[in-house]
Structure formats: structure tokens, C-alpha cells
Motif scaffolding. Sequence first.
Motif, PDB file in Angstrom:
ATOM      1  N   ILE A   5      34.765  39.615  37.600  1.00  0.00           N
ATOM      2  CA  ILE A   5      34.420  41.003  37.293  1.00  0.00           C
ATOM      3  C   ILE A   5      32.983  41.076  36.796  1.00  0.00           C
ATOM      4  N   LEU A  53      32.276  49.487  44.697  1.00  0.00           N
ATOM      5  CA  LEU A  53      33.217  50.101  43.754  1.00  0.00           C
ATOM      6  C   LEU A  53      34.639  50.061  44.297  1.00  0.00           C
ATOM      7  N   ALA A  56      35.753  46.366  44.032  1.00  0.00           N
ATOM      8  CA  ALA A  56      35.838  45.875  42.657  1.00  0.00           C
ATOM      9  C   ALA A  56      36.959  46.570  41.885  1.00  0.00           C
ATOM     10  N   PHE A  57      37.182  47.844  42.210  1.00  0.00           N
ATOM     11  CA  PHE A  57      38.192  48.636  41.517  1.00  0.00           C
ATOM     12  C   PHE A  57      39.065  49.338  42.559  1.00  0.00           C
ATOM     13  N   THR A  60      43.466  53.404  43.299  1.00  0.00           N
ATOM     14  CA  THR A  60      43.142  54.807  43.546  1.00  0.00           C
ATOM     15  C   THR A  60      44.069  55.661  42.704  1.00  0.00           C
ATOM     16  N   SER A  90      36.255  60.288  38.150  1.00  0.00           N
ATOM     17  CA  SER A  90      37.266  59.242  38.099  1.00  0.00           C
ATOM     18  C   SER A  90      38.003  59.269  36.776  1.00  0.00           C
ATOM     19  N   SER A  91      37.271  59.446  35.664  1.00  0.00           N
ATOM     20  CA  SER A  91      37.929  59.449  34.366  1.00  0.00           C
ATOM     21  C   SER A  91      38.799  60.693  34.187  1.00  0.00           C
TER      22      SER A  91
END
Length: 100
Positions: A5, A53, A56-57, A60, A90-91
Amino acid sequence: MMTSIDDALSEIRSLRSEIWRCRRLLKTDLHGAERKAVENRLVEQLSAFERLLATAFPLTLSPKRYSAKSITIGQTDSPEAPIDNAAMASSSSFGKSMGG
């Protein structure tokens, strides 16, 4: 090969810096081929940022997608705005998915 990470975050920071640099260059007095080259580089960097992104993340949290294609070059005075806006979106999606 799996990257840590820390490696992914380092690359994200690098791409973000490159995006900011391209946006600063576009605010200067560039003409013709120079401007086109910087615009192309900016689009490439935004796409790379989005791909990184996503890898890495991969989780969804919302069906709504945010795309580098939807960002207009020079849309805002702040070079951080699209990145910050995507983070805020996203947050907020995360809060909604958590029942908040």
C-alpha cells in the motif's frame, strides 16, 4: 507481483504532483504544440491516476463512477479540486453506504 500500500500511495502522490504541474503549465503562456502536448499529458496522468485508484482501492461503495474523462481541463482555478472532489464524493458515498 503484489505491491504494498505504501508503494501504491507513493505512486498516487507522484501522479497527483504531475497533474498539478501540468495544470500550472496550462495557466502559463503556452501556444500551439506545447499547449497540446501538456493537455495530452494531463489527460494521460488523470487516466493513470484513475486506473491506479481503481486497482489500489478496488472496493466500490457506490454505483456512481467518477471519471477523468468527465473532468474538463481548466475547469477550476484549484489544481486540487477534481482530486479533492473525487475524495469527498467517495467519502460521502461511504457515509451513505454505512447508513449515515
